[in-house]
Enzyme design. Structure first.
Site, PDB file in Angstrom:
ATOM      1  N   ASP A  69       0.843  -1.249  -0.001  1.00 59.87           N
ATOM      2  CA  ASP A  69      -0.005   0.006  -0.077  1.00 59.87           C
ATOM      3  C   ASP A  69       0.819   1.396  -0.097  1.00 59.87           C
ATOM      4  O   ASP A  69       2.104   1.137   0.126  1.00 59.87           O
ATOM      5  CB  ASP A  69      -1.057  -0.049   1.359  1.00 59.87           C
ATOM      6  CG  ASP A  69      -2.538   0.415   0.929  1.00 59.87           C
ATOM      7  OD1 ASP A  69      -2.564   1.052   0.109  1.00 59.87           O
ATOM      8  OD2 ASP A  69      -3.341  -0.220   1.528  1.00 59.87           O
ATOM      9  N   ASP A 111     -10.299   2.892  -3.251  1.00 58.90           N
ATOM     10  CA  ASP A 111     -10.897   1.737  -2.818  1.00 58.90           C
ATOM     11  C   ASP A 111     -12.485   1.365  -3.260  1.00 58.90           C
ATOM     12  O   ASP A 111     -13.255   2.463  -3.422  1.00 58.90           O
ATOM     13  CB  ASP A 111     -11.157   1.650  -1.141  1.00 58.90           C
ATOM     14  CG  ASP A 111      -9.721   1.344  -0.761  1.00 58.90           C
ATOM     15  OD1 ASP A 111      -8.835   1.688  -1.305  1.00 58.90           O
ATOM     16  OD2 ASP A 111      -9.581   1.404   0.339  1.00 58.90           O
TER      17      ASP A 111
HETATM   18  C1  GLA Z   1      -5.909   0.941   1.587  1.00 57.25           C
HETATM   19  C2  GLA Z   1      -6.120   0.046   0.334  1.00 57.25           C
HETATM   20  C3  GLA Z   1      -7.245  -1.032   0.797  1.00 57.25           C
HETATM   21  C4  GLA Z   1      -6.897  -1.865   2.082  1.00 57.25           C
HETATM   22  C5  GLA Z   1      -6.645  -0.843   3.136  1.00 57.25           C
HETATM   23  C6  GLA Z   1      -6.238  -1.051   4.523  1.00 57.25           C
HETATM   24  O1  GLA Z   1      -7.042   1.722   1.722  1.00 57.25           O
HETATM   25  O2  GLA Z   1      -6.461   0.552  -0.907  1.00 57.25           O
HETATM   26  O3  GLA Z   1      -7.230  -1.971  -0.063  1.00 57.25           O
HETATM   27  O4  GLA Z   1      -5.601  -2.412   2.211  1.00 57.25           O
HETATM   28  O5  GLA Z   1      -5.755   0.363   2.662  1.00 57.25           O
HETATM   29  O6  GLA Z   1      -6.073  -0.215   5.592  1.00 57.25           O
END
Ligand code: GLA
Length: 667
Positions: A226, A313
């Site tokens: 990430d 997301d």
């Molecule tokens: C980010 C990523 C998600 C997930 C969260 C975890 O938002 O894009 O897919 O992994 O972090 O905190």
């Protein structure tokens, strides 16, 4: 319901318009400006370079010079999109061993594992702290009891168990010092504990030791990296000022490319790739980049990792699913065996895709399959109903996704209401998705031409949900229920005897240089209401700067192909000053008709088209101007491994839409 990502209130962080917009004014000032792009060099070069041999100024590498090599990532192991399960959408950071193993067992018991769902990936929430002073990462053993292996807790018992079940194991980290949860959702469970140094659980400054631990010692097969730690910890961020975390000058700014250090963030992700090559040894691994389309990752993600997130997301809402889908739609040429576009994990099972919404659930799943998205289930598999199992377990649809040719579906018809995607499979047949994006019924017409099949012959359509078959000639009328996506496998007589169109083989075409001098966000991406901001502020503004890149069966910016008034329904469109690498698998001839698309913003400038074979110039067009009729070009490519297609613009023509119309590889 997913807790809102908005965890810091506006009074705490006044400069923030969304929790994803952490860089304040000072941070922006501190952020370095992206390195000068080659395009500026090319302006100077363009005027000079008209000889047969592309050259470069001393000290200025010319990215249009053919290399005879495939430059997109082929390290790691992702010949087809990875499939499996991830804890995040189902459990957020409240993940533990019981949940992970129950999901793994469900994959085995339901036989989803034998269909290909093999990766069992632990997302945010597994870490306890980074031990001091030796820096070893500690596991939250209260949640992962099998990791209690003495002084040095280890995930090895868990990965051994997953491996013994015939599965693979995935872990999660961050490219910065701190995690997404720490920065954006501190109310989430299982936050790292201890001192500032102990809470620095990300890879920054620890790449080699962490990757060695995760891959050589703990035996993971997959890592998702990430990017929050490289984004949210400017010196003026409240959490930095309060002493909770160390500042890390942001390398990516979701709202601003100019304020992002593109070269810097790429370097960090590339260093993880290097460590993986060292520490995974001979074992296959998957490297998943999670930079949500920021940091101009669209230009380099495919060269660095096995899959790369194209959007923020996904959420369990129809609108958000469309947003994420739209970030990959125009990017078929940027996905290949070894480097896939990732519109985020599946939300089948939840919210708008739950058991009460089978039409939406099937649409989401079929679209991810067609677009060659990694099929990573984000559902608590302990609750799986037979109907939901029938979605994940639809072998015909999984086969579209896992087809060995690795061609992402190409957009054949586009509108805000309906879309048609066509995917060429290894056996020459086609996957077809006809999409109703709206909440009303839609009438659609599917044509043989959209499938590159003759209008005179029968086209057989097998519905991959109902398993019924029908035949048509020329075209067929379809009625779609609200939000319905029909998915077919189509067979018929290919229009081109003795070859394939290049646009049917996006998995074999890599836009090594795509001519985009100034990346801009794609305006066709559906702008949905995000749960983390709601309707506060000015509204969502997708940052994925893929707009204007190379496209199959379209000119750049999604325009139809038309040269000097003549329309073409196939070809590759790219901005001038581009170089496409094409894997040739035994074809003897490459043919096309080249010219400047009628969608050009001006009549100025000329474009020269060149065909190269394994680094040798094979053919070259005259300089083509706007309004010139498309000129035939061809080359013998028998025995050539990498064909390169170079379209070079002069100073005025550098941004011209350069078209390889009717581009085909012939036997
Ligand atoms: C980010 C990523 C998600 C997930 C969260 C975890 O938002 O894009 O897919 O992994 O972090 O905190």
């Amino acid at each position: 319901m997913i807790p809102p990502r908005q965890a810091i209130t506006a009074t705490q962080e006044t400069s923030m318009t969304s929790p994803r917009t952490m860089a304040g004014a000072d941070a922006r000032a501190a952020a370095r400006i992206a390195a000068p792009r080659w395009a500026l060099v090319a302006v100077a070069l363009g005027a000079i370079l008209s000889s047969a041999h592309a050259a470069s100024l001393p000290g200025s590498p010319d990215p249009l010079v053919p290399t005879g090599r495939w430059s997109a990532n082929s390290d790691g192991s992702a010949p087809v999109p990875p499939m499996g399960w991830n804890s995040w959408n189902a459990f957020n950071s409240d993940v533990d061993e019981e949940k992970v193993l129950a999901s793994a067992q469900a994959l085995v018991d339901t036989k989803l594992a034998t269909l290909g769902y093999r990766y069992v990936n632990i997302d945010d929430g597994w870490w306890l702290k980074r031990r001091q002073p030796d820096g070893r990462m500690m596991i939250r053993t209260s949640h992962f009891p099998s990791a209690r292996t003495g002084a040095n807790p280890s995930f090895r018992p868990l990965t051994d168990r997953l491996h013994a079940m015939g599965l693979k194991a995935g872990i999660y980290s961050d490219i910065g010092r701190n995690s997404c949860g720490q920065i954006y959702t501190p109310d989430f469970k299982n936050q790292p504990e201890g001192s500032v140094a102990e809470r620095e659980v990300g890879l920054y400054g620890h790449v080699d030791e962490d990757i060695r631990l995760y891959f050589a010692e703990w035996n993971f097969d997959f890592i998702k990296v990430d990017g929050c730690g490289a984004r949210g910890l400017a010196a003026d961020a409240p959490r930095v000022r309060s002493g909770l975390y160390r500042a890390l000058p942001p390398l990516v700014d979701m709202q601003s490319l100019a304020a992002s250090d593109v070269a810097g963030i790429r370097r960090l992700y590339a260093a993880v790739g290097t460590a993986l090559r060292t520490h995974a040894g001979q074992r296959p691994y998957v490297y998943s980049l999670c930079l949500w389309g920021a940091g101009d990752v669209r230009t380099w993600g495919k060269d660095v990792g096995n899959m790369s997130r194209t959007s923020d997301d996904i959420q369990p809402s129809w609108a958000r699913m469309l947003t994420n889908l739209d970030t990959v739609t125009h990017r078929a040429l940027y996905a290949h065996p070894g480097s896939w576009n990732d519109p985020d994990m599946l939300f089948v099972g939840t919210g708008d895709f739950d058991a009460a919404h089978p039409v939406e659930a099937r649409a989401h799943f079929a679209l991810w399959a067609m677009l060659n998205a990694p099929l990573i289930i984000g559902y608590d598999l302990r609750k799986l109903t037979p109907d939901q199992l029938a979605i994940f377990g639809n072998a015909d649809i999984v086969a579209l996704n896992q087809d060995a040719a690795g061609n992402q579906a190409v957009l054949a018809y586009d509108s805000d209401d309906a879309q048609i995607f066509v995917k060429t499979l290894a056996d020459g047949s086609k996957g077809v998705a006809v999409v109703n994006r709206t909440a009303q019924p839609v009438k659609a017409v599917l044509t043989a031409a959209q499938l590159k099949m003759t209008a005179q012959g029968d086209v057989r359509l097998r519905d991959l949900w109902s398993k019924t078959e029908r035949t048509f000639r020329g075209e067929t009328a379809l009625t779609l229920a609200p939000h319905e996506t029909l998915v077919f496998r189509a067979t018929g007589t290919h229009r081109l005897a003795g070859g394939v169109y290049l646009s049917e083989q996006p998995g074999r075409v890599n836009p090594a240089v795509d001519g985009i001098a100034r990346p801009t966000p794609d305006p066709t991406i559906h702008r949905s209401i995000t749960p983390w901001t709601g309707t506060r502020g000015p509204g969502d503004h997708p940052q994925y700067g893929g707009w204007g890149g190379a496209e199959a069966d379209r000119a750049p910016y999604g325009a139809p192909i038309r040269i000097a008034g003549t329309a073409f329904d196939t070809g590759i469109g790219v901005l001038a000053n581009a170089r496409l690498e094409v894997r040739n698998q035994g074809s003897a001839r490459f043919t096309a008709r080249v010219g400047v698309n009628d969608s050009a913003p001006s009549r100025a400038g000329k474009v020269v088209f060149e065909i190269w074979g394994d680094g040798r110039l094979l053919a070259r067009s005259k300089p083509m101007a706007f309004g010139d009729a498309a000129a035939p070009i061809e080359a013998r490519v028998a025995g050539v491994g990498i064909v390169e297609l170079v379209a070079r613009g002069d100073a005025e023509g550098m941004a011209s839409p350069a078209i390889w119309a009717d581009a085909a590889l012939l036997r």
